[in-house]
Design a protein around this motif. Structure first.
Motif, PDB file in Angstrom:
ATOM      1  N   ARG A   1      -5.557   6.573  -7.801  1.00  0.00           N
ATOM      2  CA  ARG A   1      -6.570   5.726  -7.178  1.00  0.00           C
ATOM      3  C   ARG A   1      -6.642   6.055  -5.693  1.00  0.00           C
ATOM      4  NH1 ARG A   1      -9.928   3.320 -10.830  1.00  0.00           N
ATOM      5  NH2 ARG A   1      -8.861   1.908 -12.263  1.00  0.00           N
ATOM      6  N   ASN A   2      -7.824   5.904  -5.094  1.00  0.00           N
ATOM      7  CA  ASN A   2      -7.923   6.189  -3.666  1.00  0.00           C
ATOM      8  C   ASN A   2      -7.484   4.972  -2.844  1.00  0.00           C
ATOM      9  OD1 ASN A   2     -10.208   4.401  -3.298  1.00  0.00           O
ATOM     10  ND2 ASN A   2     -11.531   6.014  -4.130  1.00  0.00           N
ATOM     11  N   GLU A   3      -7.357   5.184  -1.553  1.00  0.00           N
ATOM     12  CA  GLU A   3      -6.838   4.126  -0.674  1.00  0.00           C
ATOM     13  C   GLU A   3      -7.723   2.882  -0.694  1.00  0.00           C
ATOM     14  OE1 GLU A   3      -6.175   3.554   4.081  1.00  0.00           O
ATOM     15  OE2 GLU A   3      -5.316   5.357   3.162  1.00  0.00           O
ATOM     16  N   THR A   4      -9.023   3.079  -0.752  1.00  0.00           N
ATOM     17  CA  THR A   4      -9.940   1.942  -0.787  1.00  0.00           C
ATOM     18  C   THR A   4      -9.706   1.093  -2.033  1.00  0.00           C
ATOM     19  OG1 THR A   4     -11.635   3.157   0.453  1.00  0.00           O
ATOM     20  CG2 THR A   4     -12.365   1.237  -0.828  1.00  0.00           C
TER      21      THR A   4
ATOM     22  N   LEU B   1      -6.904   0.942  -3.834  1.00  0.00           N
ATOM     23  CA  LEU B   1      -5.589   0.309  -3.745  1.00  0.00           C
ATOM     24  C   LEU B   1      -5.626  -0.903  -2.825  1.00  0.00           C
ATOM     25  CD1 LEU B   1      -3.220   3.422  -3.558  1.00  0.00           C
ATOM     26  CD2 LEU B   1      -3.786   2.025  -5.560  1.00  0.00           C
ATOM     27  N   LYS B   2      -6.305  -0.769  -1.696  1.00  0.00           N
ATOM     28  CA  LYS B   2      -6.417  -1.903  -0.774  1.00  0.00           C
ATOM     29  C   LYS B   2      -7.183  -3.054  -1.417  1.00  0.00           C
ATOM     30  CE  LYS B   2      -6.115   0.457   3.709  1.00  0.00           C
ATOM     31  NZ  LYS B   2      -6.836   0.812   4.960  1.00  0.00           N
ATOM     32  N   ALA B   3      -8.229  -2.724  -2.179  1.00  0.00           N
ATOM     33  CA  ALA B   3      -9.014  -3.758  -2.858  1.00  0.00           C
ATOM     34  C   ALA B   3      -8.151  -4.494  -3.874  1.00  0.00           C
ATOM     35  CB  ALA B   3     -10.223  -3.138  -3.540  1.00  0.00           C
ATOM     36  N   TYR B   4      -7.324  -3.738  -4.593  1.00  0.00           N
ATOM     37  CA  TYR B   4      -6.436  -4.368  -5.566  1.00  0.00           C
ATOM     38  C   TYR B   4      -5.463  -5.327  -4.873  1.00  0.00           C
ATOM     39  CZ  TYR B   4      -2.486  -5.327  -8.448  1.00  0.00           C
ATOM     40  OH  TYR B   4      -1.487  -6.007  -9.082  1.00  0.00           O
ATOM     41  N   ILE B   5      -4.828  -4.848  -3.817  1.00  0.00           N
ATOM     42  CA  ILE B   5      -3.847  -5.664  -3.104  1.00  0.00           C
ATOM     43  C   ILE B   5      -4.496  -6.924  -2.547  1.00  0.00           C
ATOM     44  CG2 ILE B   5      -2.318  -5.723  -1.089  1.00  0.00           C
ATOM     45  CD1 ILE B   5      -1.918  -2.659  -1.584  1.00  0.00           C
ATOM     46  N   GLN B   6      -5.689  -6.798  -1.995  1.00  0.00           N
ATOM     47  CA  GLN B   6      -6.396  -7.951  -1.441  1.00  0.00           C
ATOM     48  C   GLN B   6      -6.680  -8.989  -2.530  1.00  0.00           C
ATOM     49  OE1 GLN B   6      -7.739  -9.086   1.565  1.00  0.00           O
ATOM     50  NE2 GLN B   6      -6.449  -7.592   2.623  1.00  0.00           N
ATOM     51  N   ARG B   7      -7.089  -8.521  -3.691  1.00  0.00           N
ATOM     52  CA  ARG B   7      -7.499  -9.434  -4.756  1.00  0.00           C
ATOM     53  C   ARG B   7      -6.327 -10.106  -5.456  1.00  0.00           C
ATOM     54  NH1 ARG B   7     -11.968  -6.282  -8.282  1.00  0.00           N
ATOM     55  NH2 ARG B   7     -11.818  -8.197  -9.521  1.00  0.00           N
ATOM     56  N   GLU B   8      -5.238  -9.372  -5.664  1.00  0.00           N
ATOM     57  CA  GLU B   8      -4.153  -9.936  -6.476  1.00  0.00           C
ATOM     58  C   GLU B   8      -2.906 -10.317  -5.678  1.00  0.00           C
ATOM     59  OE1 GLU B   8      -3.696  -9.747 -10.968  1.00  0.00           O
ATOM     60  OE2 GLU B   8      -2.972  -7.838 -10.217  1.00  0.00           O
TER      61      GLU B   8
ATOM     62  N   LEU C   1       0.839  -1.202   0.000  1.00  0.00           N
ATOM     63  CA  LEU C   1       0.000   0.000   0.000  1.00  0.00           C
ATOM     64  C   LEU C   1       0.876   1.253   0.000  1.00  0.00           C
ATOM     65  CD1 LEU C   1      -2.781   1.307   0.106  1.00  0.00           C
ATOM     66  CD2 LEU C   1      -2.691   1.129   2.616  1.00  0.00           C
ATOM     67  N   LYS C   2       1.970   1.239   0.756  1.00  0.00           N
ATOM     68  CA  LYS C   2       2.880   2.379   0.773  1.00  0.00           C
ATOM     69  C   LYS C   2       3.480   2.617  -0.613  1.00  0.00           C
ATOM     70  CE  LYS C   2       4.389   1.976   5.614  1.00  0.00           C
ATOM     71  NZ  LYS C   2       5.554   1.681   6.492  1.00  0.00           N
ATOM     72  N   GLN C   3       3.908   1.528  -1.264  1.00  0.00           N
ATOM     73  CA  GLN C   3       4.510   1.663  -2.588  1.00  0.00           C
ATOM     74  C   GLN C   3       3.509   2.230  -3.587  1.00  0.00           C
ATOM     75  OE1 GLN C   3       6.446  -1.822  -4.091  1.00  0.00           O
ATOM     76  NE2 GLN C   3       7.983  -1.897  -2.472  1.00  0.00           N
ATOM     77  N   LEU C   4       2.319   1.658  -3.624  1.00  0.00           N
ATOM     78  CA  LEU C   4       1.329   2.103  -4.600  1.00  0.00           C
ATOM     79  C   LEU C   4       0.844   3.517  -4.314  1.00  0.00           C
ATOM     80  CD1 LEU C   4      -0.785  -1.150  -5.118  1.00  0.00           C
ATOM     81  CD2 LEU C   4       0.919  -0.146  -6.652  1.00  0.00           C
TER      82      LEU C   4
ATOM     83  N   GLN D   1       1.145   7.066  -7.049  1.00  0.00           N
ATOM     84  CA  GLN D   1      -0.056   7.668  -7.617  1.00  0.00           C
ATOM     85  C   GLN D   1       0.242   8.929  -8.431  1.00  0.00           C
ATOM     86  OE1 GLN D   1      -3.262   5.943  -7.277  1.00  0.00           O
ATOM     87  NE2 GLN D   1      -1.472   4.663  -6.964  1.00  0.00           N
ATOM     88  N   GLY D   2      -0.167   8.916  -9.701  1.00  0.00           N
ATOM     89  CA  GLY D   2       0.031  10.061 -10.577  1.00  0.00           C
ATOM     90  C   GLY D   2       1.457  10.257 -11.046  1.00  0.00           C
TER      91      GLY D   2
END
Length: 201
Positions: free
Chosen positions: A139-142, A144-151, A98-101, A105-106
């Motif tokens: 992308r917002n934090e929610t 990014l967290k969703a992406y990390i959780q899924r992949e 999460l810190k890296q992503l 951002q941008g």
């Protein structure tokens, strides 16, 4: 092409991503996972680090050959991601991902992939740097967290899988070979194998 038409091919990596990419070339190969110190030297730039580590991985794998008298072409590859002076490795945890992503951002992140081929018989070694850049959407934090959780991209430098859902994080990409993002630049690899007399067709 018969297996005897070229020297043994060895991938100096334990990465399942690199192994899967190399399988696309439909050439028999073995894997050796070399153990090297991947710590950057003082003031060492990301591109220089990627080149050095790719060379060292190939050389370390050559030293581990069980049949050193049998010539082999060893493929070493290493990737370093950098943005605004910050270098990214494999996150290891969801928190670090999460810190890296969040940092990316941008921004545009450049992935430097070092690719080195070593002929164990002649000690001939050729090395190339294969840069590839990715510009991230915001992308917002929610999200990014969703992406990390899924992949679960915890073993990927930069905390994403470009071949999967990670593509949703990008605004644009620029470079010679998008396979570089996964860890093995196949276009350059084919060209380099040809320098050793190996024509895959």
């Amino acid at each position: 092409m018969p297996d005897t038409a070229h020297p043994r091919i060895i991938l100096a990596s334990g990465s399942r991503y690199r192994r899967k990419l190399l399988q696309q070339l439909e050439i028999p190969f073995d894997c050796i996972s070399p153990e090297i110190d991947e710590t950057a030297s003082s003031l060492e730039q990301p591109d220089a680090l990627a080149l050095r580590l790719s060379k060292q991985k190939a050389q370390a794998a050559a030293n581990q050959l069980t049949s050193p008298e049998e010539p082999a072409i060893i493929i070493g590859s290493d990737q370093v991601a950098a943005c605004d002076g910050k270098v990214f490795g494999k996150p290891g945890t969801e928190e670090e991902a999460l810190k890296q992503l969040t940092w990316c951002q941008g921004k545009t992140v450049t992935f430097y992939t070092g690719l080195s081929l070593l002929h164990s018989g002649s000690s001939k070694q050729i090395t190339r740097l294969c840069p590839f850049s990715v510009t991230f959407r915001t992308r917002n934090e929610t999200q990014l967290k969703a992406y990390i959780q899924r992949e679960q991209p915890l073993d990927c430098a930069g905390s994403f899988k470009a071949e999967g859902l990670g593509i949703t994080l990008f605004k644009s990409m620029a470079g010679k070979d998008p396979n570089s993002l996964i860890g093995l630049p196949l276009i350059d690899l084919v060209e380099m194998l040809e320098e050793f007399g190996i024509d895959l067709l």
